[in-house]
Design a protein around this motif. Structure first.
Motif, PDB file in Angstrom:
ATOM      1  N   PHE A  83       0.851  -1.189   0.000  1.00 46.08           N
ATOM      2  CA  PHE A  83       0.000   0.000   0.000  1.00 46.08           C
ATOM      3  C   PHE A  83       0.884   1.234   0.000  1.00 46.08           C
ATOM      4  O   PHE A  83       2.104   1.136   0.203  1.00 46.08           O
ATOM      5  CB  PHE A  83      -0.963   0.009   1.205  1.00 46.08           C
ATOM      6  CG  PHE A  83      -0.310   0.114   2.572  1.00 46.08           C
ATOM      7  CD1 PHE A  83      -0.121   1.337   3.204  1.00 46.08           C
ATOM      8  CD2 PHE A  83       0.124  -1.036   3.236  1.00 46.08           C
ATOM      9  CE1 PHE A  83       0.461   1.425   4.468  1.00 46.08           C
ATOM     10  CE2 PHE A  83       0.721  -0.959   4.495  1.00 46.08           C
ATOM     11  CZ  PHE A  83       0.882   0.274   5.110  1.00 46.08           C
ATOM     12  N   THR A  84       0.275   2.377  -0.256  1.00 46.89           N
ATOM     13  CA  THR A  84       0.990   3.639  -0.075  1.00 46.89           C
ATOM     14  C   THR A  84       0.239   4.457   0.969  1.00 46.89           C
ATOM     15  O   THR A  84      -0.957   4.249   1.182  1.00 46.89           O
ATOM     16  CB  THR A  84       1.061   4.471  -1.377  1.00 46.89           C
ATOM     17  OG1 THR A  84      -0.262   4.884  -1.722  1.00 46.89           O
ATOM     18  CG2 THR A  84       1.693   3.695  -2.519  1.00 46.89           C
ATOM     19  N   ALA A  85       0.950   5.347   1.635  1.00 47.93           N
ATOM     20  CA  ALA A  85       0.305   6.295   2.549  1.00 47.93           C
ATOM     21  C   ALA A  85       0.782   7.686   2.134  1.00 47.93           C
ATOM     22  O   ALA A  85       1.941   8.052   2.377  1.00 47.93           O
ATOM     23  CB  ALA A  85       0.684   6.001   3.996  1.00 47.93           C
ATOM     24  N   SER A  86      -0.109   8.427   1.480  1.00 49.31           N
ATOM     25  CA  SER A  86       0.197   9.823   1.152  1.00 49.31           C
ATOM     26  C   SER A  86      -0.238  10.651   2.347  1.00 49.31           C
ATOM     27  O   SER A  86      -1.188  10.293   3.048  1.00 49.31           O
ATOM     28  CB  SER A  86      -0.577  10.269  -0.096  1.00 49.31           C
ATOM     29  OG  SER A  86      -0.260   9.445  -1.199  1.00 49.31           O
ATOM     30  N   LEU A  87       0.450  11.758   2.590  1.00 48.73           N
ATOM     31  CA  LEU A  87       0.101  12.594   3.736  1.00 48.73           C
ATOM     32  C   LEU A  87      -0.844  13.700   3.284  1.00 48.73           C
ATOM     33  O   LEU A  87      -0.525  14.436   2.343  1.00 48.73           O
ATOM     34  CB  LEU A  87       1.372  13.179   4.379  1.00 48.73           C
ATOM     35  CG  LEU A  87       2.125  12.245   5.337  1.00 48.73           C
ATOM     36  CD1 LEU A  87       1.222  11.856   6.520  1.00 48.73           C
ATOM     37  CD2 LEU A  87       2.629  10.968   4.703  1.00 48.73           C
ATOM     38  N   ALA A  88      -1.985  13.779   3.951  1.00 48.37           N
ATOM     39  CA  ALA A  88      -2.976  14.814   3.598  1.00 48.37           C
ATOM     40  C   ALA A  88      -2.530  16.152   4.163  1.00 48.37           C
ATOM     41  O   ALA A  88      -1.941  16.219   5.248  1.00 48.37           O
ATOM     42  CB  ALA A  88      -4.337  14.428   4.154  1.00 48.37           C
ATOM     43  N   SER A  89      -2.795  17.218   3.424  1.00 48.29           N
ATOM     44  CA  SER A  89      -2.406  18.559   3.878  1.00 48.29           C
ATOM     45  C   SER A  89      -3.596  19.506   3.763  1.00 48.29           C
ATOM     46  O   SER A  89      -4.616  19.179   3.148  1.00 48.29           O
ATOM     47  CB  SER A  89      -1.249  19.085   3.026  1.00 48.29           C
ATOM     48  OG  SER A  89      -1.671  19.207   1.689  1.00 48.29           O
TER      49      SER A  89
END
Ligand SMILES: Cc1cc2nc3c(=O)[nH]c(=O)nc-3n(C[C@H](O)[C@H](O)[C@H](O)COP(=O)(O)O)c2cc1C
Length: 204
Positions: A76-82
């Motif tokens: 999986f990937t985890a992108s960081l929300a901003s």
């Protein structure tokens, strides 16, 4: 006030637990199904749990599409929300049937991972590419199963936008990580950043 959680009688209109345990970072979990479908969903039961090696976790409240995909593919990937992507993050949390691509719903660009076969949010300031290490079904004190299913992943690749770097450090005022508070509240993690030095270890 004090209350026990067996009857959860806090007397408030809303359960305060998730407001008490806050702020939480939002891992935007990107996965791909065995059928090739893309999935993107925000998880605030998300955090880093180890620096060496780099491990992160997210917890699914019951079986969801992201969990199905990580079981199928092991990545999986985890992108960081901003703060800049708050609306898109919210849009991607919509409940849709399996196989519907939330990248498209939220108007985001799905970028293929470099070392894992899972998509991440191209617009995010950072994204972690992860290989699943454990999927844990936590127990309750009476030996039953909790609602959560926790996915741990080892970070094997990191995308980091150079636009948020100043003098070799991530500048939080530019990155503005989005924090999940309780209820429907969010906070801008770049709004009130201050520095502290840890106390020196006393000499014995
Ligand atoms: C800010 C935010 C945080 C969320 N955190 C979680 C979480 O930690 N665990 C969870 O199961 N659902 C969480 N949700 C709800 C999921 O994003 C939602 O159920 C989503 O549709 C799941 O998608 P999936 O079935 O494609 O995995 C959150 C929603 C939002 C808006």
């Amino acid at each position: 006030m004090f209350y026990t959680t067996d009857d959860n009688r806090h007397g408030l209109a809303h359960d305060p637990f998730k407001a008490i345990v806050s702020p939480r970072p939002i891992g935007w979990i990107g996965t791909k199904g065995r059928d090739g479908s893309l999935n993107l969903s925000p998880y605030s039961f998300f955090n880093a749990v180890c620096d060496n090696p780099k491990l992160v976790m997210f917890a699914s409240s019951g079986p969801k599409d992201s969990l199905r995909n990580v079981r199928e593919t092991g990545v999986f990937t985890a992108s960081l929300a901003s703060r800049h992507l708050a609306e898109q993050m919210n849009a991607s949390s919509i409940s849709v049937e399996y196989g519907v691509d939330e990248f498209a719903i939220a108007g985001l660009t799905a970028m293929a991972g470099t070392v894992v076969d899972a998509p991440f949010v191209a617009e995010a300031y950072a994204a972690l590419e992860c290989r699943v290490t454990d999927i844990v079904e936590p127990k309750t004190i009476d030996g039953g199963k909790a609602e959560a299913i926790v996915v741990f992943g080892q970070v094997v690749g990191i995308h980091l936008s150079e636009d948020i770097l100043r003098e070799g450090r991530v500048d939080m005022g530019i990155a503005r990580p989005l924090a999940r508070m309780g209820y429907r509240d969010y906070a801008d993690g770049g709004a009130d950043v201050f520095e502290m030095t840890r106390p020196a270890t006393p000499q014995r």
